[in-house]
Scaffold this motif. Structure first.
Motif, mmCIF file in Angstrom:
data_model
loop_
_atom_site.group_PDB
_atom_site.id
_atom_site.type_symbol
_atom_site.label_atom_id
_atom_site.label_comp_id
_atom_site.label_asym_id
_atom_site.label_seq_id
_atom_site.Cartn_x
_atom_site.Cartn_y
_atom_site.Cartn_z
ATOM 1 N N MET A 1 26.502 -9.688 -19.010
ATOM 2 C CA MET A 1 28.169 -10.591 -18.358
ATOM 3 C C MET A 1 29.207 -9.197 -17.804
ATOM 4 S SD MET A 1 30.916 -12.141 -19.344
ATOM 5 C CE MET A 1 31.271 -12.978 -20.878
ATOM 6 N N ALA A 2 29.914 -9.591 -17.221
ATOM 7 C CA ALA A 2 31.272 -8.885 -16.797
ATOM 8 C C ALA A 2 32.246 -9.327 -16.759
ATOM 9 C CB ALA A 2 30.437 -7.824 -15.582
ATOM 10 N N THR A 3 33.766 -8.594 -17.995
ATOM 11 C CA THR A 3 34.545 -8.648 -17.859
ATOM 12 C C THR A 3 35.671 -7.704 -18.151
ATOM 13 O OG1 THR A 3 35.441 -10.578 -19.091
ATOM 14 C CG2 THR A 3 34.289 -9.076 -20.463
ATOM 15 N N LEU A 4 37.060 -7.907 -18.238
ATOM 16 C CA LEU A 4 38.361 -6.943 -18.097
ATOM 17 C C LEU A 4 37.856 -6.153 -19.682
ATOM 18 C CD1 LEU A 4 40.641 -6.304 -17.036
ATOM 19 C CD2 LEU A 4 41.674 -8.162 -18.372
ATOM 20 N N GLY A 5 38.145 -5.131 -19.519
ATOM 21 C CA GLY A 5 38.369 -4.167 -20.758
ATOM 22 C C GLY A 5 39.645 -3.510 -20.447
ATOM 23 N N PRO A 6 39.898 -2.941 -21.617
ATOM 24 C CA PRO A 6 39.010 -2.313 -22.218
ATOM 25 C C PRO A 6 38.339 -3.269 -23.608
ATOM 26 C CG PRO A 6 41.201 -1.000 -22.717
ATOM 27 C CD PRO A 6 41.310 -2.167 -21.545
ATOM 28 N N GLN A 7 38.058 -2.300 -24.814
ATOM 29 C CA GLN A 7 37.536 -2.661 -26.019
ATOM 30 C C GLN A 7 38.888 -3.506 -26.389
ATOM 31 O OE1 GLN A 7 35.539 -0.074 -28.539
ATOM 32 N NE2 GLN A 7 33.536 -0.754 -27.191
ATOM 33 N N GLY A 8 38.774 -4.571 -27.251
ATOM 34 C CA GLY A 8 39.672 -5.141 -27.652
ATOM 35 C C GLY A 8 41.540 -5.820 -26.722
ATOM 36 N N THR A 9 40.725 -5.783 -25.512
ATOM 37 C CA THR A 9 40.820 -7.346 -24.766
ATOM 38 C C THR A 9 40.239 -8.557 -25.474
ATOM 39 O OG1 THR A 9 39.172 -7.796 -22.963
ATOM 40 C CG2 THR A 9 41.300 -5.852 -22.953
ATOM 41 N N ASP A 10 41.022 -9.576 -25.203
ATOM 42 C CA ASP A 10 41.224 -11.301 -25.549
ATOM 43 C C ASP A 10 39.347 -11.051 -24.871
ATOM 44 O OD1 ASP A 10 42.813 -12.688 -27.101
ATOM 45 O OD2 ASP A 10 44.257 -11.804 -25.804
ATOM 46 N N ALA A 11 39.207 -11.138 -23.389
ATOM 47 C CA ALA A 11 38.598 -11.418 -22.507
ATOM 48 C C ALA A 11 36.942 -10.263 -23.650
ATOM 49 C CB ALA A 11 38.706 -10.937 -20.790
ATOM 50 N N HIS A 12 36.871 -9.323 -23.893
ATOM 51 C CA HIS A 12 36.120 -8.721 -24.507
ATOM 52 C C HIS A 12 35.670 -9.132 -26.135
ATOM 53 C CE1 HIS A 12 34.625 -5.263 -26.888
ATOM 54 N NE2 HIS A 12 33.393 -5.981 -26.478
ATOM 55 N N CYS A 13 36.575 -9.992 -26.174
ATOM 56 C CA CYS A 13 36.110 -10.395 -27.246
ATOM 57 C C CYS A 13 35.917 -11.789 -27.379
ATOM 58 C CB CYS A 13 38.023 -10.950 -28.713
ATOM 59 S SG CYS A 13 37.703 -11.717 -29.963
ATOM 60 N N GLU A 14 35.991 -12.419 -26.722
ATOM 61 C CA GLU A 14 35.544 -14.129 -25.859
ATOM 62 C C GLU A 14 34.117 -14.089 -25.247
ATOM 63 O OE1 GLU A 14 35.762 -18.152 -26.192
ATOM 64 O OE2 GLU A 14 36.715 -16.594 -26.819
ATOM 65 N N ALA A 15 33.802 -12.704 -24.632
ATOM 66 C CA ALA A 15 32.535 -12.921 -23.954
ATOM 67 C C ALA A 15 31.709 -12.486 -25.266
ATOM 68 C CB ALA A 15 32.764 -10.906 -22.899
ATOM 69 N N GLN A 16 31.747 -11.246 -26.083
ATOM 70 C CA GLN A 16 31.376 -11.345 -27.665
ATOM 71 C C GLN A 16 30.645 -12.541 -28.124
ATOM 72 O OE1 GLN A 16 33.049 -7.938 -29.283
ATOM 73 N NE2 GLN A 16 31.153 -6.457 -28.737
ATOM 74 N N ARG A 17 31.355 -13.244 -27.670
ATOM 75 C CA ARG A 17 31.374 -14.852 -28.478
ATOM 76 C C ARG A 17 29.683 -15.929 -28.187
ATOM 77 N NH1 ARG A 17 35.362 -18.664 -28.804
ATOM 78 N NH2 ARG A 17 33.652 -20.042 -29.186
ATOM 79 N N TYR A 121 54.458 -3.713 -17.031
ATOM 80 C CA TYR A 121 53.461 -4.110 -16.544
ATOM 81 C C TYR A 121 52.565 -3.146 -16.928
ATOM 82 C CZ TYR A 121 56.602 -7.892 -15.597
ATOM 83 O OH TYR A 121 57.574 -8.890 -15.613
ATOM 84 N N VAL A 122 51.414 -3.732 -17.270
ATOM 85 C CA VAL A 122 49.651 -3.240 -17.750
ATOM 86 C C VAL A 122 49.072 -3.795 -17.168
ATOM 87 C CG1 VAL A 122 50.948 -1.463 -18.898
ATOM 88 C CG2 VAL A 122 49.965 -3.320 -20.036
ATOM 89 N N ASP A 123 47.362 -3.744 -16.954
ATOM 90 C CA ASP A 123 46.503 -4.568 -16.828
ATOM 91 C C ASP A 123 46.010 -4.753 -17.929
ATOM 92 O OD1 ASP A 123 46.963 -3.558 -14.249
ATOM 93 O OD2 ASP A 123 45.230 -1.843 -13.938
ATOM 94 N N ALA A 124 45.821 -4.560 -19.481
ATOM 95 C CA ALA A 124 45.279 -5.354 -20.304
ATOM 96 C C ALA A 124 46.116 -5.131 -21.719
ATOM 97 C CB ALA A 124 44.044 -5.205 -20.710
ATOM 98 N N LYS A 125 46.449 -5.650 -22.331
ATOM 99 C CA LYS A 125 47.273 -5.716 -23.761
ATOM 100 C C LYS A 125 46.933 -4.876 -24.758
ATOM 101 C CE LYS A 125 46.706 -9.837 -25.545
ATOM 102 N NZ LYS A 125 46.491 -10.649 -25.261
ATOM 103 N N PRO A 126 45.546 -4.118 -24.741
ATOM 104 C CA PRO A 126 45.158 -2.875 -25.521
ATOM 105 C C PRO A 126 46.267 -1.707 -24.685
ATOM 106 C CG PRO A 126 43.574 -3.990 -25.217
ATOM 107 C CD PRO A 126 44.415 -4.895 -24.202
ATOM 108 N N LEU A 127 46.810 -1.562 -23.490
ATOM 109 C CA LEU A 127 47.694 -0.848 -22.886
ATOM 110 C C LEU A 127 48.976 -0.956 -22.994
ATOM 111 C CD1 LEU A 127 45.299 -0.783 -19.558
ATOM 112 C CD2 LEU A 127 44.913 0.936 -20.809
ATOM 113 N N ALA A 128 49.422 -1.878 -22.902
ATOM 114 C CA ALA A 128 50.689 -1.890 -23.757
ATOM 115 C C ALA A 128 50.893 -1.566 -24.877
ATOM 116 C CB ALA A 128 51.406 -3.272 -23.743
#
Length: 182
Positions: A1-17, A121-128
């Motif tokens: 399954m593909a989704t938004l990274g980097p590690q630590g994004t909400d997308a990454h966490c939800e995808a791993q569920r 603005y950045v593309d993902a919260k870990p980048l913020a």
């Protein structure tokens, strides 16, 4: 399954569920491209918003992505789930930030918790979070776990829900819909 990274994004966490194998991409657009090329699923957040640059307006969002992939990927699932806990965080020495780094989808939280701060603005919260640790902004809106790992000070905390969309590829290349008129 593909989704938004980097590690630590909400997308990454939800995808791993939901999936054992998660491929992280630099954008939801790239996640859709990976899913089609790899014949796997893609997961996209309904709240996805992209800006053309730090001071530019909205340049892309979920509905545009959805329509661009008509005939190439189909929506096969939708659900709501809590995000990881989010927060406004600063370096310890900053009490009232003048600048805040954030993902465009979290603008409403900047309105609430840092209304006078200029936005980067950045593309993902870990980048913020990285923007603060590198000294480029005084504050960020990030996920609590990532903020804590970075050693920042939490100033406000909340946990909203997010709607998620699951896509699967169909007909590689898809039909050419440009000739269809309404």
């Amino acid at each position: 399954m593909a989704t938004l990274g980097p590690q630590g994004t909400d997308a990454h966490c939800e995808a791993q569920r939901h999936f054992a194998d998660v491929l992280l991409a630099d954008s939801f657009e790239l996640a859709m491209q990976v899913a089609i090329a790899s014949r796997c699923h893609a997961m996209v957040a309904a709240g996805w918003v992209e800006r053309g640059g730090p001071d530019a307006g909205v340049s892309d969002l979920w509905v545009n992505l959805h329509f661009r992939y008509l005939g190439k990927a189909e929506l096969v699932g939708m659900w709501q789930a809590p995000t990881k806990p989010m927060c406004l965080a600063t370096a310890a020495s900053v009490q009232w930030p003048r600048t805040v780094a954030l993902h465009p989808a979290t603008d409403v939280f900047a309105d609430l918790y840092a209304p006078s701060a200029s936005r980067h603005y950045v593309d993902a919260k870990p980048l913020a979070v990285r923007q603060v640790t590198e000294g480029r902004t005084e504050a960020c809106i990030g996920s609590v776990d990532v903020v804590q790992q970075a050693g920042l000070t939490i100033r406000a905390q909340w946990q909203p829900t997010m709607a998620w969309f699951l896509y699967q590829p169909v007909n590689p290349g898809g039909p050419d819909l440009r000739h269809i008129s309404g």
